[in-house]
Design an enzyme around this catalytic site. Structure first.
Site, PDB file in Angstrom:
ATOM      1  N   GLN A 107       0.844  -1.184   0.000  1.00 20.50           N
ATOM      2  CA  GLN A 107       0.000   0.000   0.000  1.00 20.50           C
ATOM      3  C   GLN A 107       0.886   1.243   0.000  1.00 20.50           C
ATOM      4  OE1 GLN A 107      -3.089   0.082  -0.497  1.00 20.50           O
ATOM      5  NE2 GLN A 107      -4.048  -1.776   0.282  1.00 20.50           N
ATOM      6  N   CYS A 160      -9.802  -1.862  -4.113  1.00 24.41           N
ATOM      7  CA  CYS A 160      -9.416  -0.499  -4.475  1.00 24.41           C
ATOM      8  C   CYS A 160     -10.291   0.044  -5.599  1.00 24.41           C
ATOM      9  CB  CYS A 160      -7.941  -0.437  -4.873  1.00 24.41           C
ATOM     10  SG  CYS A 160      -7.524  -1.455  -6.299  1.00 24.41           S
ATOM     11  N   ASN A 173       1.183  -8.441   4.360  1.00 31.30           N
ATOM     12  CA  ASN A 173       0.600  -7.259   4.988  1.00 31.30           C
ATOM     13  C   ASN A 173      -0.516  -7.620   5.970  1.00 31.30           C
ATOM     14  OD1 ASN A 173       0.251  -4.300   5.143  1.00 31.30           O
ATOM     15  ND2 ASN A 173      -1.694  -4.679   4.124  1.00 31.30           N
ATOM     16  N   PHE A 177      -3.900 -13.481  -2.464  1.00 32.13           N
ATOM     17  CA  PHE A 177      -3.247 -12.244  -2.899  1.00 32.13           C
ATOM     18  C   PHE A 177      -2.481 -11.628  -1.722  1.00 32.13           C
ATOM     19  CE2 PHE A 177      -7.463 -12.723  -4.852  1.00 32.13           C
ATOM     20  CZ  PHE A 177      -7.133 -12.858  -6.189  1.00 32.13           C
ATOM     21  N   ASP A 230      -7.674  -9.656  -1.134  1.00 33.63           N
ATOM     22  CA  ASP A 230      -7.151  -8.317  -1.424  1.00 33.63           C
ATOM     23  C   ASP A 230      -6.625  -8.321  -2.858  1.00 33.63           C
ATOM     24  OD1 ASP A 230      -6.207  -5.746  -1.327  1.00 33.63           O
ATOM     25  OD2 ASP A 230      -4.502  -6.175  -0.037  1.00 33.63           O
TER      26      ASP A 230
END
Length: 451
Positions: free
Chosen positions: A284, A408, A318, A313, A382
């Site tokens: 990110q 997103c 993260n 993903f 994600d």
């Protein structure tokens, strides 16, 4: 060209204003705000709408402000700098609500219970830890102009972290950097906040030559904050890292990492930790807002009583790493080999033994896992902007009662949630995060449960 006087109704996905001609035809145009009266020039007529450009804001919104960037309106990067930040959040809130209601995944009666107001970014400017600059044939760098492949040259970018802009300010005086730029088509500048350094990837128009390697070494020598320079070209493997003397010599064959520090989250018993990734990997761009995203994700997991998670993903881990601190086992999957190397390295550095990483595409992995009869009670998605429609049909086969989806793109989020609802999943929560202030882009996290 035809000129029309129009009144803007709203701002829609993509950051464009929507208005109508007298005959009802929809007009789409940039850099306007709801309720503004605009003199607009018609640029192109399409089947269902016309494209236009604002010539004069005849009656402006009281939420309009002077954009701080002198390139605004020409550079294609930002499209909301003319709105005060609070209004940007309101516009994005309206966009995500319109997308989800329009896709019939949320009813008007439930919208206030399910869709919460966007989480503001801790920083309105100076938040991007990675930028990709386009380079013209003369070695000038900047961003593509709106609806164009012409480069709008910039000296600095107000969205970039301060250390990136300090580097850009010194570039014109560097003979070695200008040598590389004259051969380049793109320049990536990535900040490593954990050690206050930068890594550069220079994408050349041809294969690197010995003189280019020498220049890369010189750049790392000349700029103290540059930890390494990589050289790439289409059809060839990226070469490097090339380091200066302050970085310990050329060090070729070694992987130099971007380091991202994450603070402790006391309410979850999570100590501070670092995540590292290889240059060119995904992370990110807004580190501080990403911390908010992770903390909220852990809040949601606490309410689920989930013990075994699948992170599709997963990237460098993260979400995988903090999830593993809360669950008995987490499996992370990603197609990029560099991401899996980073995930393994990060888990080992954090002393986490209850998560594993595997290189595999999401759709192949989920088919294989389902065929083997493995079960998970949480799946975290994600995906890239295009979404993950091909994965969704297999979710129910994992026995997964809960899905946390991070998106997103509001349009693909609405589409994929619709597909999940068709499988029996219920949409429980939607929380937008403003990961990209001054632009129309929006990160959104959704929770779905299958009874």
């Amino acid at each position: 060209m035809q000129t029309e006087k129009i009144t803007v109704e709203k701002v829609v996905s993509g950051g464009l204003g929507l208005a109508r001609l007298q005959d009802g035809m929809v007009v789409m145009l940039p850099y306007v705000l709801p309720s503004e009266e605009v003199a607009a020039q018609i640029i192109k007529r399409k089947k269902k709408y016309v494209e236009a450009a604002p010539l004069d804001i005849m009656s402006s919104s009281d939420r309009r402000i002077p954009p701080p960037c002198p390139h605004f309106g020409v550079c294609g990067g930002c499209n909301l700098q003319h709105a005060d930040y609070g209004y940007q959040l309101e516009l994005k809130d309206a966009i995500i609500r319109e997308q989800l209601v329009g896709a019939k995944v949320v009813d008007d009666s439930d919208i206030e219970d399910i869709i919460k107001k966007p989480v503001p970014s801790p920083e309105e400017f100076g938040y991007r830890q990675r930028i990709r600059l386009q380079v013209d044939e003369a070695g000038g760098y900047g961003f593509f102009r709106s609806r164009s492949h012409e480069v709008e040259r910039v000296e600095t970018c107000p969205l970039a972290r301060p250390e990136i802009n300090r580097f850009l300010e010194m570039v014109p005086d560097s003979q070695a950097m200008n040598h590389l730029l004259e051969l380049a088509e793109e320049l990536e500048v990535m900040a490593s906040p954990g050690d206050q350094t930068l890594i550069l990837i220079v994408h050349l128009r041809r294969k690197p030559r010995p003189a280019d390697v020498t220049a890369a070494h010189s750049v790392a020598d000349e700029f103290e904050q540059v930890k390494a320079v990589y050289l790439g070209a289409k059809g060839t493997q990226t070469q490097g890292p090339y380091c200066g003397l302050h970085g310990g010599g050329s060090d070729e064959g070694r992987t130099l990492l971007l380091v991202m520090p994450f603070p402790s989250i006391e309410r979850h018993g999570l100590s501070s930790y670092d995540l590292c990734q290889e240059a060119g990997g995904f992370s990110q761009v807004n580190l501080e807002q990403n911390n908010n995203l992770i903390a909220t994700m852990l809040d949601w997991v606490d309410d689920l009583s989930a013990t075994r998670g699948l992170d599709l993903f997963c990237g460098m881990g993260n979400f995988t790493i903090p999830l593993a601190a809360k669950m008995k086992e987490v499996v992370g999957l990603d197609l990029q080999r560099a991401a899996i190397r980073s995930g393994d390295r990060n888990a080992e550095a954090a002393g986490i033994e209850n998560c594993s990483f595997r290189q595999q595409s999401a759709v192949d992995a989920i088919k294989e896992i389902a065929a083997e009869g493995e079960k998970f009670d949480l799946v975290l998605l994600d995906p890239p902007r295009r979404g993950c429609r091909e994965v969704i049909p297999h979710l129910a086969e994992l026995g997964s009662p809960a899905v946390i989806y991070v998106s997103c793109d509001p349009a693909t989020l609405a589409r994929d949630i619709s597909d999940m609802k068709a499988l029996g999943y219920e949409l429980k929560k939607v929380l937008p995060f403003d990961m990209f202030p001054q632009t129309h882009h929006l990160e959104t996290m959704a929770l779905l449960i299958r009874p």
